[in-house]
Design an enzyme around this catalytic site. Structure first.
Site, mmCIF file in Angstrom:
data_model
loop_
_atom_site.group_PDB
_atom_site.id
_atom_site.type_symbol
_atom_site.label_atom_id
_atom_site.label_comp_id
_atom_site.label_asym_id
_atom_site.label_seq_id
_atom_site.Cartn_x
_atom_site.Cartn_y
_atom_site.Cartn_z
ATOM 1 C CE LYS A 165 29.141 43.474 22.561
ATOM 2 N NZ LYS A 165 27.686 43.412 22.286
ATOM 3 C CD GLU B 261 26.177 46.510 24.022
ATOM 4 O OE1 GLU B 261 26.069 45.487 23.331
ATOM 5 O OE2 GLU B 261 25.541 47.546 23.813
ATOM 6 C CG ASP C 249 24.429 50.581 18.881
ATOM 7 O OD1 ASP C 249 25.013 50.083 17.908
ATOM 8 O OD2 ASP C 249 23.777 49.925 19.698
ATOM 9 C CD GLU D 18 20.167 47.271 17.445
ATOM 10 O OE1 GLU D 18 21.198 46.994 16.820
ATOM 11 O OE2 GLU D 18 20.126 47.363 18.687
ATOM 12 C CG HIS E 222 20.087 55.449 22.569
ATOM 13 N ND1 HIS E 222 19.253 55.015 23.571
ATOM 14 C CD2 HIS E 222 21.038 54.493 22.445
ATOM 15 C CE1 HIS E 222 19.685 53.866 24.039
ATOM 16 N NE2 HIS E 222 20.772 53.511 23.362
ATOM 17 C CD1 TRP F 38 22.893 50.880 27.435
ATOM 18 C CD2 TRP F 38 22.157 49.234 28.756
ATOM 19 N NE1 TRP F 38 23.790 49.845 27.338
ATOM 20 C CE2 TRP F 38 23.370 48.804 28.143
ATOM 21 C CE3 TRP F 38 21.521 48.352 29.627
ATOM 22 C CZ2 TRP F 38 23.937 47.554 28.373
ATOM 23 C CZ3 TRP F 38 22.083 47.101 29.851
ATOM 24 C CH2 TRP F 38 23.276 46.701 29.241
#
Ligand code: GCV
Length: 713
Positions: free
Chosen positions: A298, A302, A376, A404, A532, A554
């Site tokens: 990765k 982030e 995501d 998640e 989200h 975010w």
């Protein structure tokens, strides 16, 4: 009739308490009426035991048949009786060789399970080119019995359609699991390599039984420590346990490791000293872990370090590692989950923007690992526009098995329909029929290196996955990685039979309940293309009001964009134009309010509250109805499950029942909080019959969950 049915299935109830630890490999006695026929088709077992893999195949068959049939077959060097089971490869068994089966298309991992005649007697042969292929075949043979299939006239030929079928553990070296809801990491780093927990063997068995052939042991947000000799020795101990099961160990590599553990001043991938460091490090890894698989990275995502820190590209970074791995046959899995800190553009567009220019510029042993959707792992996303857009680069799929964004471990959400939806999506890259599955299995663009990764949902909980039903998602991932064209429902059917019961009175309702469960989550969390909207950081519960903080993307308000006029993210040509990243027919379909599928409506459009939906309702009314529909589905699952009391062992029945009650409460919470919030924009009444939220908006906004599990650290 009902009484008879009960008597027939009673013997399948276990005497001991069931805690779920045995997963789908319970091997409980089959229905009495089937025992004799099965025993007659497994009278003796001829299987070589010269290699560790041959031994684990033999042991699994003995364990399985003993459990299922109450008696294990005699182990013989050569099949001689009617009903013999012959397992092996032409190299391991002269008898198998003499059968002259055509194994030419099975490759290294495929197998045949076939009814044959040996010296005039009926027999079953499990044949492969390699020991691992035979092991997979052995598991398939057991699965046939576990799922109550007939064993006569078998003619099964299986070849995996992807090459690299890996779990990604987001497990840290201190055993904390990022986005983990099943307790600590199963990898007990402190006690490794000295103590090899028997769980590691069971983990390997479970994975091999569904065709998983690799595991990335550590989190993608990784510490460079993983690459120090001390931890490599520990990883080597795990690799040793996994090897007989055909499972390779891979590691997440921190891009800045040359600085952190190598003492260099830079990690620039074009710097000769850095390249030498990675080469030496990789040689060391292979010395310590023979058969090591490669690195997962990765980078520049982030906050993780990466080649862009030095003005280099993803291809520069990946190719440097690829060069170090190539002499050993290793691969790089380079993640495309990137979105820049500086980039003000729609986050959904950024991976495509960053990667497409490098199509064809990655070394041959690099797989670019792409999440199923561009944001995501949301309950529903359109497929990632990178699929179909990089024909010169092998792209592997990354699914999330851990939930998640789908209710952690307490919500029952069977994810295979979601995986299936992504895999079947048509990219139109080379005309109609260019499905994501065909990108992933390499058939669309002719790639031999192919793969699928699943972010694991495994921890030290006795049941491995935090809930009994989450085991199904691990199982389904493995099966789909092996064959992305399998049907979610058929997989569920196998899993229920292997995990709970073969009684149709259990299988049918449980499969039905599972099949609608993910859609229910979509409904009560993020209907009609919303996404989200969860709590900040820990991602637990509804929080569509999240705004402010370090980055706009975010927050929730960035994604839903509700205002007095309407709701949704305009990704059409009048908005961010993310639709243009799809092939023209899809770009046209998604970009037009009158043709976009309703499930993606608010993903691609900002839509007026009074917009007319296909149902004839206004958008606002439809939204409220969908939220409620999701809650109702969970209520229905509770009812179904309650009706199965007595048909499922009491321990697992009780836990699932308790979790469904939690899910129902939380679904209601999602519905109520979301409606209370969005109503402040729509300013419309609830449609007739819809109950008002239980609390006012302030109540929901004030809820805090400082200790919710799984948060990133
Ligand atoms: C491992 C999401 C998750 C992070 C995760 C990241 C990723 O942002 O919330 O926990 O980090 O995806 O896939 O890298």
């Amino acid at each position: 009739m009902a009484v008879l049915g009960l008597a027939l299935f009673l013997p399948t109830l276990p005497a001991a308490a069931e805690d779920g630890h045995d997963l789908w490999l319970r091997y409980l006695p089959v229905q009495e009426s089937r025992v004799a026929a099965y025993r007659a088709q497994a009278t003796e077992l001829a299987a070589a035991t010269a290699t560790p893999t041959q031994r684990v195949a033999r042991d699994e068959l003995l364990r399985g048949l003993q459990g299922l049939l109450g008696t294990a077959p005699a182990v013989v060097p050569k099949a001689g009786r009617a009903g013999a089971l012959l397992v092996g490869t032409p190299a391991s068994s002269p008898q198998l060789r003499a059968l002259k089966l055509d194994l030419s298309t099975l490759g290294e991992e495929g197998y045949l399970v076939r009814s044959v005649r040996i010296d005039g007697r009926a027999a079953t042969v499990v044949a492969a080119n390699t020991d691992v292929g035979a092991l997979y075949g052995a598991f398939h043979f057991l699965r046939l019995i576990q799922t109550a299939q007939p064993l006569d006239a078998l003619d099964i030929r299986e070849v995996p359609r992807t090459k690299v079928r890996v779990l990604n553990h987001w497990d840290n070296l201190d055993r904390y699991v990022e986005r983990g809801y099943a307790g600590e990491s199963i990898f007990d780093w402190h006690r490794l390599p000295g103590w090899k927990d028997p769980r590691y063997t069971d983990y390997a068995r479970a994975n091999a039984s569904i065709g998983i052939n690799g595991t990335v042991l550590n989190n993608v947000n990784t510490s460079a420590q993983m690459l120090t000799p001390m931890y490599l020795e520990k990883a080597a101990a795990l690799a040793e346990v996994f090897r007989p099961f055909g499972i390779k160990v891979y590691l997440s590599a921190r891009f800045s490791a040359p600085i952190e553990i190598g003492g260099l001043k830079t990690a620039d991938p074009l710097d000769p000293a850095v390249r030498r460091w990675w080469k030496a490090k990789t040689d060391e890894v292979y010395r310590i872990i023979p058969g090591f698989g490669g690195f997962l990275v990765k980078a520049n995502s982030e906050g993780q370090p990466g080649p862009q820190d030095y003005g280099r590209s993803h291809a520069d970074g990946a190719n440097m590692l690829a060069e170090a791995l190539a002499p050993h046959g290793g691969i790089v899995m380079w993640r495309a989950f990137v979105y820049s800190h500086e980039e003000p553009d729609d986050r959904a567009k950024q991976a495509y923007t960053e990667f497409v220019p490098y199509d064809g510029r990655f070394a041959p042993n690099v797989l670019v690992q792409v999440k199923n959707g561009a944001i995501d792992f949301q309950p529903r996303e359109p497929f990632h526009p990178l699929f179909g857009a990089m024909p010169e680069t092998p792209l592997m799929m990354e699914f999330q098995i851990t939930k998640e964004y789908l209710g952690f471990a307490t919500h029952l959400a069977y994810l295979a329909p979601m995986y299936e939806e992504a895999l079947r999506a048509d990219t139109h890259a080379s005309g109609p029929g260019s499905t994501v599955a065909r990108v992933v299995d390499g058939s669309l663009d002719g790639h031999a290196l192919t793969g699928m990764a699943g972010v694991a949902n495994i921890g030290v909980d006795r049941n491995w996955s935090g809930s009994h039903f989450d085991q199904a998602n691990w199982f389904a991932f493995g099966r789909l990685a092996w064959d992305p064209y399998l049907e979610a429902e058929a997989i569920a059917r196998d899993w229920v039979k292997m995990t709970f019961s073969t009684d149709p009175a259990v299988v049918d309702p449980v499969v039905a309940m599972m099949m609608g469960s993910r859609e229910a989550v979509v409904d009560y969390m993020t209907p009609l293309g919303l996404h989200h909207l969860m709590g900040r950081g820990h991602h637990y519960g509804p929080a569509p009001w999240v705004a402010g903080g370090p980055r706009a993307d975010w927050t929730s308000v960035y994604y839903h964009r509700a205002d007095a006029k309407g709701i949704g993210f305009d990704r059409s040509a009048t908005g961010s134009n993310a639709v243009a990243q799809y092939a023209p027919p899809l770009a046209a379909q998604f970009g037009d309010l009158s043709t976009v599928p309703e499930e993606f409506l608010l993903w691609f459009h900002h839509v007026p509250w009074d917009h007319r939906m296909a149902s004839g309702r206004t958008l606002w009314d439809e939204l409220v109805l969908r939220y409620g529909r999701g809650v109702d589905y969970v209520t229905g699952m509770r009812r179904t499950w309650d009706g199965l009391a007595g048909k499922i062992d009491p321990e697992r029945h009780a836990q699932v029942a308790a979790f469904l009650a939690i899910q129902e409460q939380e679904a209601q919470w999602w519905r109520d909080a979301s409606i209370a919030y969005f109503q402040t924009f729509s300013k419309r009444p609830l449609p007739a019959g819809a109950a008002p939220p239980a609390h006012d908006l302030e109540y929901y906004q004030a809820l805090q969950f400082p200790f919710a599990p799984g948060d990133g650290k």
